[in-house]
Design an enzyme around this catalytic site. Sequence first.
Site, PDB file in Angstrom:
ATOM      1  N   GLY A  45       9.796  11.012  49.975  1.00 54.10           N
ATOM      2  CA  GLY A  45       8.644  10.354  50.562  1.00 54.10           C
ATOM      3  C   GLY A  45       9.082   9.168  51.398  1.00 54.10           C
ATOM      4  O   GLY A  45      10.141   8.576  51.155  1.00 54.10           O
ATOM      5  N   GLN A  50       8.248   1.346  55.801  1.00 52.05           N
ATOM      6  CA  GLN A  50       9.679   1.336  55.513  1.00 52.05           C
ATOM      7  C   GLN A  50      10.539   1.471  56.761  1.00 52.05           C
ATOM      8  O   GLN A  50      11.721   1.140  56.730  1.00 52.05           O
ATOM      9  CB  GLN A  50      10.032   2.460  54.539  1.00 52.05           C
ATOM     10  CG  GLN A  50       9.443   2.269  53.154  1.00 52.05           C
ATOM     11  CD  GLN A  50       9.752   3.447  52.276  1.00 52.05           C
ATOM     12  OE1 GLN A  50       8.991   4.403  52.235  1.00 52.05           O
ATOM     13  NE2 GLN A  50      10.878   3.399  51.581  1.00 52.05           N
ATOM     14  N   CYS A  91      13.727   4.488  45.393  1.00 54.06           N
ATOM     15  CA  CYS A  91      13.088   4.161  46.673  1.00 54.06           C
ATOM     16  C   CYS A  91      14.159   4.049  47.752  1.00 54.06           C
ATOM     17  O   CYS A  91      15.200   3.426  47.531  1.00 54.06           O
ATOM     18  CB  CYS A  91      12.327   2.841  46.530  1.00 54.06           C
ATOM     19  SG  CYS A  91      11.467   2.316  48.024  1.00 54.06           S
ATOM     20  N   LEU A  92      13.875   4.628  48.906  1.00 52.05           N
ATOM     21  CA  LEU A  92      14.836   4.547  50.011  1.00 52.05           C
ATOM     22  C   LEU A  92      15.025   3.107  50.484  1.00 52.05           C
ATOM     23  O   LEU A  92      16.051   2.791  51.080  1.00 52.05           O
ATOM     24  CB  LEU A  92      14.375   5.433  51.171  1.00 52.05           C
ATOM     25  CG  LEU A  92      14.315   6.927  50.854  1.00 52.05           C
ATOM     26  CD1 LEU A  92      13.781   7.711  52.050  1.00 52.05           C
ATOM     27  CD2 LEU A  92      15.660   7.458  50.407  1.00 52.05           C
ATOM     28  N   HIS A 133       3.313   5.597  44.918  1.00 54.40           N
ATOM     29  CA  HIS A 133       4.504   4.838  45.320  1.00 54.40           C
ATOM     30  C   HIS A 133       4.477   4.546  46.822  1.00 54.40           C
ATOM     31  O   HIS A 133       4.669   3.415  47.248  1.00 54.40           O
ATOM     32  CB  HIS A 133       5.757   5.640  44.936  1.00 54.40           C
ATOM     33  CG  HIS A 133       7.042   5.030  45.375  1.00 54.40           C
ATOM     34  ND1 HIS A 133       7.917   4.443  44.492  1.00 54.40           N
ATOM     35  CD2 HIS A 133       7.605   4.904  46.604  1.00 54.40           C
ATOM     36  CE1 HIS A 133       8.968   3.980  45.176  1.00 54.40           C
ATOM     37  NE2 HIS A 133       8.794   4.270  46.460  1.00 54.40           N
ATOM     38  N   GLU A 134       4.231   5.592  47.617  1.00 54.28           N
ATOM     39  CA  GLU A 134       4.226   5.412  49.074  1.00 54.28           C
ATOM     40  C   GLU A 134       3.035   4.569  49.530  1.00 54.28           C
ATOM     41  O   GLU A 134       3.160   3.755  50.451  1.00 54.28           O
ATOM     42  CB  GLU A 134       4.236   6.765  49.784  1.00 54.28           C
ATOM     43  CG  GLU A 134       5.455   7.638  49.496  1.00 54.28           C
ATOM     44  CD  GLU A 134       6.798   6.967  49.746  1.00 54.28           C
ATOM     45  OE1 GLU A 134       6.879   6.042  50.585  1.00 54.28           O
ATOM     46  OE2 GLU A 134       7.781   7.356  49.093  1.00 54.28           O
ATOM     47  N   HIS A 137       3.656   0.913  49.447  1.00 53.37           N
ATOM     48  CA  HIS A 137       4.350   0.391  50.632  1.00 53.37           C
ATOM     49  C   HIS A 137       3.352  -0.042  51.703  1.00 53.37           C
ATOM     50  O   HIS A 137       3.558  -1.052  52.378  1.00 53.37           O
ATOM     51  CB  HIS A 137       5.289   1.443  51.236  1.00 53.37           C
ATOM     52  CG  HIS A 137       6.569   1.603  50.498  1.00 53.37           C
ATOM     53  ND1 HIS A 137       7.510   0.597  50.397  1.00 53.37           N
ATOM     54  CD2 HIS A 137       7.078   2.665  49.830  1.00 53.37           C
ATOM     55  CE1 HIS A 137       8.537   1.032  49.695  1.00 53.37           C
ATOM     56  NE2 HIS A 137       8.302   2.291  49.336  1.00 53.37           N
TER      57      HIS A 137
END
Length: 167
Positions: A45, A50, A91-92, A133-134, A137
Amino acid sequence: MILEILEYPDPRLRTVAKPVTSFDDKLQKLIDDMFETMYDAPGIGLAATQVNVHRQLLVMDLSDDRSAPRVFINPKLEVLEGEPQEMQEGCLSVPGFYENVTRVDHVRIKAQDRHGQAFEEIATDLLAVCIQHEMDHLNGKLFVDYLSPLKRTRIRKKLEKQHKIRA
């Protein structure tokens, strides 16, 4: 095109995203670039925040073979019945760290697809967790915000050290 993924504690990750209002060629290119970036990372994701684009846009693909790309634009979430579940998240934007986070595992998502068509679906388990989660952000929140101050500080210091080494 592979986009740069912002890493914690970059303050730009705290920016609250604005709604997408134009479903033009520029948006289509951004969506394609976000998928390419997410697959390259590799991740499941990615939120536009991000990659330093502060619009309400998420891409994800929970398949093992990259066969189920999904786009959520201007998403809205409704929590449905169910018990909060603890799941390990990464997480990226917080590379190399995985921690347990408690989230609900049954939600209704209302969003628009890449062409602006509204849709609604029920999400459970990993999909529900990934969406939450996304979506965090898009509100300037990271999974480390769910951790203890001690863990969050330890992660921040390790990443700041890595950033200095790379610079």
